[in-house]
Scaffold this active site. Structure first.
Site, short mmCIF file in Angstrom:
data_model
loop_
_atom_site.label_atom_id
_atom_site.label_comp_id
_atom_site.label_asym_id
_atom_site.label_seq_id
_atom_site.Cartn_x
_atom_site.Cartn_y
_atom_site.Cartn_z
N ASP A 7 -19.61 -12.43 29.05
CA ASP A 7 -19.69 -13.50 30.03
C ASP A 7 -19.08 -12.97 31.33
O ASP A 7 -18.42 -11.93 31.34
CB ASP A 7 -18.90 -14.70 29.49
CG ASP A 7 -18.78 -15.81 30.51
OD1 ASP A 7 -19.82 -16.21 31.08
OD2 ASP A 7 -17.65 -16.28 30.74
N ASP A 9 -17.57 -15.23 34.52
CA ASP A 9 -16.39 -15.97 34.99
C ASP A 9 -15.41 -16.23 33.86
O ASP A 9 -15.78 -16.75 32.81
CB ASP A 9 -16.83 -17.30 35.61
CG ASP A 9 -17.47 -17.11 36.97
OD1 ASP A 9 -16.82 -16.53 37.85
OD2 ASP A 9 -18.63 -17.54 37.14
#
Length: 212
Positions: A7, A9
């Site tokens: 991922d 953020d």
């Protein structure tokens, strides 16, 4: 294991405090007070259109303008990002062993480009939820990543910091590591994370221990 999928953020860098500040600013005129718990429970890990529709009932041009203002503010704030501790070492580990790696994110393209450039990263694979049609927690972004890599899910490992992201990766059948950069351990485990770590340094220590 043949690939690491990350991922963006809250995983590659601790950007959540900056997103929190940006959301606080743009939602204040609507009378919404966004504290860390509100951000964690109502915003983190979701697509922007879903957020503004859920919180404000906005769609169309007004929603687009609000989202654009929020993301522009985030990019102004996100100028001196640092990678999550241990990330450079983990990427060197991947390169030395010939592992593929990529980023799977709900972030808009401009934000993803900005964050990756700030971190000095050029992932060989970048899957954007806005381009595949559905975002996390739907498993489609991770399924697209696997398809592009030509790998079955058991040959990949995902790293996520939010319950939404964990559900997406686990829904695609990928073993998933949860990072404690923004959410509670029990929430990450309840979403399906097999392992929960503080950061990538913690993961490397545990991985090396289990390899002995």
């Amino acid at each position: 294991m043949k690939a690491l999928l990350f991922d963006l953020d809250g995983t590659l860098a601790d950007t959540d405090p900056l997103h929190l500040l940006a959301w606080q600013e743009v939602l204040r005129p609507y009378g919404l007070a966004v504290d860390p718990r509100f951000y964690r429970e109502r915003i983190s890990g979701r697509l922007n259109p879903e957020i503004v529709r859920d919180l404000l009932g906005l769609e169309g041009k007004e929603a687009e303008e609000l989202i654009e203002a929020k993301e522009a503010l985030f990019r102004r704030l996100a100028r001196d990002l640092r990678p999550t501790p241990g990330l450079p070492a983990l990427l060197r580990f991947a390169e030395e062993r010939g592992l593929a790696w990529g980023v799977v994110t709900n972030a808009p393209r401009e934000n993803a480009r900005h964050v990756l450039e700030a971190l000095g990263l050029r992932p060989p694979l970048l899957v954007l939820a806005e381009e595949v049609g559905r975002g996390k927690p739907d498993p489609l972004p991770y399924r697209v990543a696997l398809e592009r890599l030509g790998l079955p899910p058991e040959e990949a490992l995902a790293f996520e910091d939010s319950p939404s992201g964990v559900r997406s990766a686990v829904g695609a059948g990928i073993p998933t590591v949860g990072l404690l950069t923004g959410h509670l351990e029990e929430d990450l485990r309840a979403s399906g994370a097999r392992v929960v770590v503080r950061d990538f340094c913690d993961f490397i220590k545990k991985f090396n221990y289990h390899q002995k």
